[in-house]
Design an enzyme around this catalytic site. Structure first.
Site, PDB file in Angstrom:
ATOM      1  N   ASP A  51       0.819  -1.199   0.000  1.00  0.00           N
ATOM      2  CA  ASP A  51       0.000   0.000   0.000  1.00  0.00           C
ATOM      3  C   ASP A  51       0.860   1.259   0.000  1.00  0.00           C
ATOM      4  O   ASP A  51       2.083   1.210   0.166  1.00  0.00           O
ATOM      5  CB  ASP A  51      -0.919   0.012   1.219  1.00  0.00           C
ATOM      6  N   TYR A 109       7.029 -10.248   6.551  1.00  0.00           N
ATOM      7  CA  TYR A 109       6.963  -8.809   6.742  1.00  0.00           C
ATOM      8  C   TYR A 109       7.597  -8.423   8.076  1.00  0.00           C
ATOM      9  O   TYR A 109       7.685  -9.240   9.005  1.00  0.00           O
ATOM     10  CB  TYR A 109       5.514  -8.329   6.736  1.00  0.00           C
TER      11      TYR A 109
END
Length: 247
Positions: A51, A109
């Protein structure tokens, strides 16, 4: 011929990875650089979308070129024209059917938090002042490692067939005055990690307990979970593929 290209980027200046109308994205910049160097139209497919504001230590993309194309020292050439916030790191020839998105077996992540003001961490880590019970947050990691349905941590109205994710690893680590959340899974839902961290922060602050945390997961209701933490603390860290995709 198909190639996998590993890249890194600071996502601060971009509206995410994927090409959008009227917004600068990493994919757009990379496609233009590859097309310029290889003198043909090149379109990349990434291992996943990041994003707006999210960074990547290691994003993997695939692209196709004609058989007669001379690749040469492509990473060096790319780095000579890519902006300073994107780097090309490694190139590998892969099977023709290898897909950077669908062939991945694991994605990892990192979420970074710092608790004292630091001008060198602006846009790279989330400043969170309040004290946290890291031990309790790590106990919640044990819960999510045995969980499967993460609808309560997904953005609503997403186009997915199911909300099941297999979490391989999840842990909070104190590192050089920062808090790092490491998480790996076979797949992630949109907004899932930032909602997961936001909910764990509620736990670390003592605003909810472990039973509440588990009830949030059971409820499958995004409005009951914690807020989505800022994008700039999140990094796509690593993608793992089966060895047989590489030539």
């Amino acid at each position: 011929m198909r190639y996998f290209l590993e890249i890194s980027y600071d996502g601060t200046a971009y509206h995410g990875w994927q090409i959008q109308n009227n917004a600068l994205t990493v994919q757009e910049v990379l496609n233009e650089a590859l097309s310029t160097i290889l003198r043909q139209e090149v379109s990349t497919i990434g291992s996943g979308r990041t994003d707006k504001g999210v960074h990547a230590l290691n994003q993997v993309v695939h692209f196709d070129v004609s058989a007669e194309t001379k690749i040469g020292d492509l990473c060096h050439k790319l780095n000579s024209i890519l902006p300073s916030d994107i780097s090309a790191n490694e190139l590998a020839r892969v099977q023709e059917e290898a897909n950077a998105r669908f062939a991945a077996v694991s994605r990892s992540y990192l979420y970074r938090i710092h608790q004292k003001k630091n001008p060198f961490l602006v846009n790279r880590s989330y400043l969170f002042h309040r004290p946290l019970n890291v031990e309790m947050m790590n106990e919640s990691c044990e819960i999510i490692k045995r969980w499967m349905d993460f609808e309560s941590l997904s953005k609503v109205h997403t186009d997915v067939n199911h909300f099941n994710c297999e979490i391989f690893d999840a842990r909070w680590q104190e590192y050089n005055g920062e808090l790092h959340f490491h998480v790996s899974a076979n797949r992630f839902l949109r907004g899932m990690i930032r909602a997961m961290v936001g909910t764990m922060l509620l736990l670390g602050e003592g605003k909810i307990n472990l039973d509440n945390f588990e009830a949030i997961l059971e409820g499958r209701d995004r409005t009951k979970a914690g807020r989505s933490v800022p994008a700039h603390g999140l990094y796509l860290k690593d993608i793992i593929y089966p060895k047989d995709v590489y030539l």
